[in-house]
Design a protein around this motif. Structure first.
Motif, PDB file in Angstrom:
ATOM      1  N   LEU A  72       0.803  -1.308   0.110  1.00 13.30           N
ATOM      2  CA  LEU A  72      -0.040  -0.021   0.072  1.00 13.30           C
ATOM      3  C   LEU A  72       0.962   1.413   0.083  1.00 13.30           C
ATOM      4  N   GLN A  73       1.995   1.298   0.857  1.00 12.70           N
ATOM      5  CA  GLN A  73       2.601   2.451   1.129  1.00 12.70           C
ATOM      6  C   GLN A  73       3.577   2.663  -0.301  1.00 12.70           C
ATOM      7  N   THR A  74       3.923   1.449  -0.839  1.00 14.96           N
ATOM      8  CA  THR A  74       4.601   1.672  -2.252  1.00 14.96           C
ATOM      9  C   THR A  74       3.890   1.999  -3.214  1.00 14.96           C
ATOM     10  N   GLU A  75       2.696   2.055  -3.409  1.00 15.38           N
ATOM     11  CA  GLU A  75       1.608   2.564  -4.321  1.00 15.38           C
ATOM     12  C   GLU A  75       1.630   3.839  -4.195  1.00 15.38           C
ATOM     13  N   LEU A  76       1.471   4.351  -2.906  1.00 11.95           N
ATOM     14  CA  LEU A  76       1.076   5.862  -2.856  1.00 11.95           C
ATOM     15  C   LEU A  76       2.612   6.697  -2.936  1.00 11.95           C
ATOM     16  N   MET A  89      -2.239   8.775   5.060  1.00 12.91           N
ATOM     17  CA  MET A  89      -3.249   7.869   4.295  1.00 12.91           C
ATOM     18  C   MET A  89      -3.719   6.523   4.400  1.00 12.91           C
ATOM     19  N   ALA A  90      -2.677   5.776   4.830  1.00  9.75           N
ATOM     20  CA  ALA A  90      -2.558   4.452   5.172  1.00  9.75           C
ATOM     21  C   ALA A  90      -3.741   3.808   6.040  1.00  9.75           C
ATOM     22  N   PRO A  91      -4.291   4.252   7.002  1.00  9.36           N
ATOM     23  CA  PRO A  91      -5.241   3.863   7.903  1.00  9.36           C
ATOM     24  C   PRO A  91      -6.843   3.842   6.980  1.00  9.36           C
ATOM     25  N   SER A  92      -6.978   5.088   6.320  1.00  6.34           N
ATOM     26  CA  SER A  92      -7.998   5.095   5.553  1.00  6.34           C
ATOM     27  C   SER A  92      -8.214   4.330   4.260  1.00  6.34           C
ATOM     28  N   VAL A  93      -7.118   4.202   3.634  1.00  5.64           N
ATOM     29  CA  VAL A  93      -7.053   3.267   2.425  1.00  5.64           C
ATOM     30  C   VAL A  93      -7.022   1.970   2.876  1.00  5.64           C
TER      31      VAL A  93
END
Length: 200
Positions: A72-76, A89-93
């Motif tokens: 997830l972090q990598t895509e962002l 952003m991570a928790p909402s995603v």
């Protein structure tokens, strides 16, 4: 009896060995994914320590693994978000992925791109993912449908002052009418262009 006991011990040893091997493999995969993330952010492994800690925390407290959180972090990161933005952003995603049944990487890619297309900062992340999640439950829209349609419609919509909820409402109506994602995206873009045209 002794033979069976010996066989049982050997069997336990074999299972334990497999568990250890699997755990080592998982740890190596996790470390490799962190290295990729660090490279994208143009930093060192120490530079992604905060992201690693977040991934491990979310991996321990949610249905997703730490490696999936790193994905997830990598895509962002690929979309140009900073370390702090990614952490915000991570928790909402993650909630978005869980609500739609998508992978964390796909959820991050769509959420991050949607914010970019509508020129919004990361403080709008929860708002955007909540609206997209709701759209998939209140109409025939699916996550993959949104993935395929949003990139065609959203830049045009934003250029003419339309909001994400306008796009989702139009796509939802067309999805309910049986349009596939590609056709709905084209139709929605044309509708927006006509609405934006004083002569339309």
């Amino acid at each position: 009896m002794i033979i069976f006991e010996g066989w049982g011990a050997a069997g336990k040893g074999s299972v334990l060995g497999k568990v250890i091997k699997d755990n080592v493999s998982l740890a190596q995969d996790y470390e490799k994914s962190l290295s990729v993330l660090a490279a994208i952010l143009n930093t060192t492994k120490d530079g992604v320590e905060d992201l690693s800690q977040q991934a491990q925390h979310l991996g321990a407290t949610t249905v997703f693994t730490a490696k999936e959180v790193v994905e997830l972090q990598t895509e962002l990161a690929k979309l140009g978000y900073t370390t702090q933005e990614i952490m915000n952003m991570a928790p909402s995603v993650l909630n978005f992925a869980q609500a739609t049944g998508s992978s964390l990487a796909d959820a991050a890619s769509l959420a991050g791109a949607a914010l970019r297309m509508f020129e919004k900062d990361t403080t709008h992340t929860t708002e955007f993912v909540d609206k997209m999640s709701a759209a998939t439950t209140q109409s025939a829209l699916s996550f993959s449908y949104l993935q395929n349609a949003m990139s065609t419609v959203s830049p045009v919509a934003n250029a003419f002052g339309f909001k994400i909820e306008d796009v989702l409402a139009l796509l939802g109506q067309l999805a309910n009418a049986g349009f596939d994602a590609s056709s709905a995206a084209t139709a929605t873009r044309n509708i927006i262009l006509n609405l934006a045209d004083a002569n339309g």
